[in-house]
Motif scaffolding. Structure first.
Motif, PDB file in Angstrom:
ATOM      1  N   SER A 106      79.600 -54.984 -21.544  1.00 31.37           N
ATOM      2  CA  SER A 106      79.142 -52.950 -22.411  1.00 31.37           C
ATOM      3  C   SER A 106      77.961 -52.564 -21.847  1.00 31.37           C
ATOM      4  O   SER A 106      77.586 -51.792 -21.545  1.00 31.37           O
ATOM      5  CB  SER A 106      79.084 -52.895 -23.509  1.00 31.37           C
ATOM      6  OG  SER A 106      80.721 -52.871 -24.814  1.00 31.37           O
ATOM      7  N   ILE A 107      77.196 -53.595 -22.127  1.00 25.77           N
ATOM      8  CA  ILE A 107      75.662 -53.760 -21.469  1.00 25.77           C
ATOM      9  C   ILE A 107      75.723 -53.684 -19.812  1.00 25.77           C
ATOM     10  O   ILE A 107      75.097 -52.223 -19.145  1.00 25.77           O
ATOM     11  CB  ILE A 107      74.571 -54.539 -21.324  1.00 25.77           C
ATOM     12  CG1 ILE A 107      74.321 -54.987 -23.458  1.00 25.77           C
ATOM     13  CG2 ILE A 107      73.189 -54.730 -21.305  1.00 25.77           C
ATOM     14  CD1 ILE A 107      74.087 -55.999 -23.796  1.00 25.77           C
ATOM     15  N   VAL A 108      76.302 -54.339 -19.363  1.00 28.73           N
ATOM     16  CA  VAL A 108      76.443 -54.846 -18.123  1.00 28.73           C
ATOM     17  C   VAL A 108      76.996 -53.320 -17.621  1.00 28.73           C
ATOM     18  O   VAL A 108      76.513 -52.494 -16.316  1.00 28.73           O
ATOM     19  CB  VAL A 108      76.980 -55.903 -17.374  1.00 28.73           C
ATOM     20  CG1 VAL A 108      77.244 -55.432 -15.806  1.00 28.73           C
ATOM     21  CG2 VAL A 108      76.405 -56.908 -17.076  1.00 28.73           C
ATOM     22  N   SER A 109      77.856 -52.805 -17.708  1.00 27.54           N
ATOM     23  CA  SER A 109      78.312 -51.247 -17.575  1.00 27.54           C
ATOM     24  C   SER A 109      78.020 -49.997 -17.907  1.00 27.54           C
ATOM     25  O   SER A 109      77.530 -49.158 -17.058  1.00 27.54           O
ATOM     26  CB  SER A 109      80.158 -50.781 -18.107  1.00 27.54           C
ATOM     27  OG  SER A 109      81.161 -52.254 -17.618  1.00 27.54           O
ATOM     28  N   ARG A 110      77.140 -50.060 -18.772  1.00 27.49           N
ATOM     29  CA  ARG A 110      75.671 -49.048 -18.661  1.00 27.49           C
ATOM     30  C   ARG A 110      74.716 -49.108 -17.892  1.00 27.49           C
ATOM     31  O   ARG A 110      74.442 -48.006 -17.470  1.00 27.49           O
ATOM     32  CB  ARG A 110      75.038 -48.977 -20.561  1.00 27.49           C
ATOM     33  CG  ARG A 110      76.064 -48.443 -21.687  1.00 27.49           C
ATOM     34  CD  ARG A 110      75.057 -48.683 -23.021  1.00 27.49           C
ATOM     35  NE  ARG A 110      74.901 -49.834 -23.438  1.00 27.49           N
ATOM     36  CZ  ARG A 110      75.566 -50.365 -24.364  1.00 27.49           C
ATOM     37  NH1 ARG A 110      76.325 -50.503 -24.824  1.00 27.49           N
ATOM     38  NH2 ARG A 110      74.556 -51.985 -24.746  1.00 27.49           N
ATOM     39  N   GLN A 111      74.144 -50.312 -17.712  1.00 23.98           N
ATOM     40  CA  GLN A 111      73.457 -50.405 -16.512  1.00 23.98           C
ATOM     41  C   GLN A 111      73.756 -49.873 -14.847  1.00 23.98           C
ATOM     42  O   GLN A 111      72.851 -49.192 -13.989  1.00 23.98           O
ATOM     43  CB  GLN A 111      72.762 -51.695 -16.481  1.00 23.98           C
ATOM     44  CG  GLN A 111      72.333 -52.188 -17.882  1.00 23.98           C
ATOM     45  CD  GLN A 111      71.212 -51.557 -18.158  1.00 23.98           C
ATOM     46  OE1 GLN A 111      69.897 -50.989 -17.505  1.00 23.98           O
ATOM     47  NE2 GLN A 111      70.796 -51.604 -19.142  1.00 23.98           N
ATOM     48  N   ILE A 112      75.303 -50.063 -15.012  1.00 18.42           N
ATOM     49  CA  ILE A 112      75.801 -49.160 -13.597  1.00 18.42           C
ATOM     50  C   ILE A 112      75.872 -48.105 -13.437  1.00 18.42           C
ATOM     51  O   ILE A 112      75.603 -47.135 -13.801  1.00 18.42           O
ATOM     52  CB  ILE A 112      76.484 -50.439 -12.873  1.00 18.42           C
ATOM     53  CG1 ILE A 112      76.631 -51.505 -13.162  1.00 18.42           C
ATOM     54  CG2 ILE A 112      77.600 -49.712 -12.236  1.00 18.42           C
ATOM     55  CD1 ILE A 112      77.831 -52.708 -12.649  1.00 18.42           C
TER      56      ILE A 112
END
Length: 112
Positions: A106-112
């Motif tokens: 979830s954290i990585v998806s928000r950063q993309i």
């Protein structure tokens, strides 16, 4: 692995589910310990028949890991009778450290 509690941290008896915070293959609830005045994650694994799910068996193997970069497991229970909205059921549970910002995906998806 039937039931294991680690150190003087909360067990399933110490926490109350507050609300569902995630749902994929298994549901994860925000759980509050009034004894410890802290929030935890409570992961529920439905039981079909008399056997704990493969997901539970796989994840509960990591209960003894202790590293700052790994979510800490506080208590595991392979079979617990529970009641929700008047319905009785059996489930396996893992009580673990709460990751307040969500899972890595979830954290990585928000950063993309």
């Amino acid at each position: 692995m039937s039931s294991t509690s680690l150190t003087s941290t909360p067990t399933l008896k110490d926490v109350v589910p507050v609300r569902k915070i995630a749902s994929s293959r298994n549901q994860i609830f925000l759980a509050r310990s009034t004894t410890h005045e802290q929030d935890y994650a409570l992961k529920l694994f439905p039981i079909t028949g008399d056997k704990a799910s493969n997901s539970y068996q796989n994840e509960s193997r990591f209960v003894f890991f202790n590293h700052e970069n790994i979510i800490k497991f506080y208590s595991v229970k392979s079979k617990q009778k529970s009641t929700f909205e008047g319905n009785e059921f059996y489930a396996s549970f893992i009580l673990m450290e709460l990751a307040p910002f969500g899972d890595l995906h979830s954290i990585v998806s928000r950063q993309i």
